[in-house]
Design an enzyme around this catalytic site. Structure first.
Site, PDB file in Angstrom:
ATOM      1  CG  PHE A  66      -2.028   0.827   1.379  1.00 32.84           C
ATOM      2  CD1 PHE A  66      -3.147   0.725   0.597  1.00 32.84           C
ATOM      3  CD2 PHE A  66      -1.853   2.157   1.804  1.00 32.84           C
ATOM      4  CE1 PHE A  66      -3.925   1.767   0.362  1.00 32.84           C
ATOM      5  CE2 PHE A  66      -2.967   3.145   1.759  1.00 32.84           C
ATOM      6  CZ  PHE A  66      -4.174   2.868   1.238  1.00 32.84           C
ATOM      7  CG  HIS A 119      -6.232  -6.854   4.077  1.00 33.48           C
ATOM      8  ND1 HIS A 119      -6.881  -5.606   4.411  1.00 33.48           N
ATOM      9  CD2 HIS A 119      -4.992  -6.935   3.897  1.00 33.48           C
ATOM     10  CE1 HIS A 119      -5.881  -5.160   4.684  1.00 33.48           C
ATOM     11  NE2 HIS A 119      -4.540  -5.715   4.486  1.00 33.48           N
ATOM     12  CG  PHE A 126       2.198  -2.952 -11.667  1.00 34.25           C
ATOM     13  CD1 PHE A 126       1.643  -2.603 -10.710  1.00 34.25           C
ATOM     14  CD2 PHE A 126       2.015  -4.433 -12.173  1.00 34.25           C
ATOM     15  CE1 PHE A 126       0.660  -3.163 -10.044  1.00 34.25           C
ATOM     16  CE2 PHE A 126       1.199  -5.010 -11.298  1.00 34.25           C
ATOM     17  CZ  PHE A 126       0.487  -4.535 -10.240  1.00 34.25           C
TER      18      PHE A 126
HETATM   19  N1  INI Z   1       0.950  -5.625   1.998  1.00 38.84           N
HETATM   20  C1  INI Z   1       1.468  -6.360   0.978  1.00 38.84           C
HETATM   21  O1  INI Z   1       2.546  -5.933   0.614  1.00 38.84           O
HETATM   22  N2  INI Z   1       1.108  -7.614   0.695  1.00 38.84           N
HETATM   23  C2  INI Z   1       0.185  -8.331   1.309  1.00 38.84           C
HETATM   24  O2  INI Z   1      -0.367  -9.484   1.192  1.00 38.84           O
HETATM   25  C3  INI Z   1      -0.631  -7.608   2.225  1.00 38.84           C
HETATM   26  N3  INI Z   1      -1.677  -8.261   2.847  1.00 38.84           N
HETATM   27  O3  INI Z   1      -2.289  -9.104   2.273  1.00 38.84           O
HETATM   28  O4  INI Z   1      -2.244  -7.786   4.027  1.00 38.84           O
HETATM   29  C4  INI Z   1      -0.187  -6.190   2.774  1.00 38.84           C
HETATM   30  N4  INI Z   1      -0.949  -5.626   3.750  1.00 38.84           N
HETATM   31  C5  INI Z   1      -0.212  -4.386   4.211  1.00 38.84           C
HETATM   32  C6  INI Z   1      -0.459  -3.254   3.488  1.00 38.84           C
HETATM   33  O5  INI Z   1       0.000  -3.144   2.311  1.00 38.84           O
HETATM   34  C7  INI Z   1      -0.099  -1.799   4.126  1.00 38.84           C
HETATM   35  O6  INI Z   1       1.154  -2.056   4.403  1.00 38.84           O
HETATM   36  C8  INI Z   1      -0.674  -1.850   5.616  1.00 38.84           C
HETATM   37  O7  INI Z   1      -2.310  -1.641   5.566  1.00 38.84           O
HETATM   38  C9  INI Z   1      -0.363  -0.388   6.432  1.00 38.84           C
HETATM   39  O8  INI Z   1      -0.746   0.595   5.358  1.00 38.84           O
END
Ligand code: INI
Length: 157
Positions: free
Chosen positions: A58, A89, A114
């Site tokens: 994210f 999620h 990407f």
């Molecule tokens: N972030 C990832 O890079 N891969 C994942 O599989 C993942 N899952 O599944 O939860 C994930 N979540 C964290 C997200 O990217 C953020 O870092 C978090 O929500 C804080 O903003």
């Protein structure tokens, strides 16, 4: 007859940024290494490759945007790994990462690539992080090299 523009894989002397996410580090460290391996083997000096680590996928678009705004880089390579769990999620994270990287890319004047693995299973992630299906970090770096050169070729007319 009009011209045809296409990029080669030679970006010697250019600075390139990589954004990698720590979430699923087992895979993302392989993706970052794959990207670096590709750049080095195409003549990019190690000193020209800068890497930023962010907590999760994210956060990748934000760091990519910061790299772009410095004006120092010829391209930004984004690598991460999002794996499906028991809840929706995965869909929210992968959709925001995809949109975010596309948005940064469209608003910038350099290629923003990407290199995110989105996998429904651990096996799919393993296959894309340096085994059966190659290394998506390496592939993303190759795309960056081609796009950097394409930019130069188009600019030269
Ligand atoms: N972030 C990832 O890079 N891969 C994942 O599989 C993942 N899952 O599944 O939860 C994930 N979540 C964290 C997200 O990217 C953020 O870092 C978090 O929500 C804080 O903003």
């Amino acid at each position: 007859m009009g011209k045809t523009f296409e990029g080669k894989f030679d970006s010697r002397g250019k600075k390139i940024a990589i954004v990698g996410s720590r979430f699923n580090d087992f895979f993302t460290s392989e993706l970052v290494e794959g990207a670096k391996d590709c750049l080095r083997r195409h003549g990019v000096d190690e000193s020209q490759i800068d890497t930023a680590w962010v907590p999760g996928g994210f956060e990748i678009p934000f760091a990519a945007k910061r790299f772009v705004s410095t004006g120092r880089y010829a391209a930004v390579i984004c690598v991460g790994c999002i794996i499906q769990g028991d809840t929706p999620h995965f869909h929210y994270v992968s959709s925001e990462v995809t949109k975010g990287i596309a948005m940064v890319g469209m608003e910038s004047n350099i290629p923003v690539v990407f290199g995110i693995v989105t996998a429904e299973t651990l096996d799919q992630a393993i296959e894309r992080s340096g085994t059966k299906a190659g290394n998506k970090g390496f592939d993303a770096a190759l795309t960056a090299l081609e796009m950097i050169d394409l930019c130069d070729v188009i600019d030269e007319g």
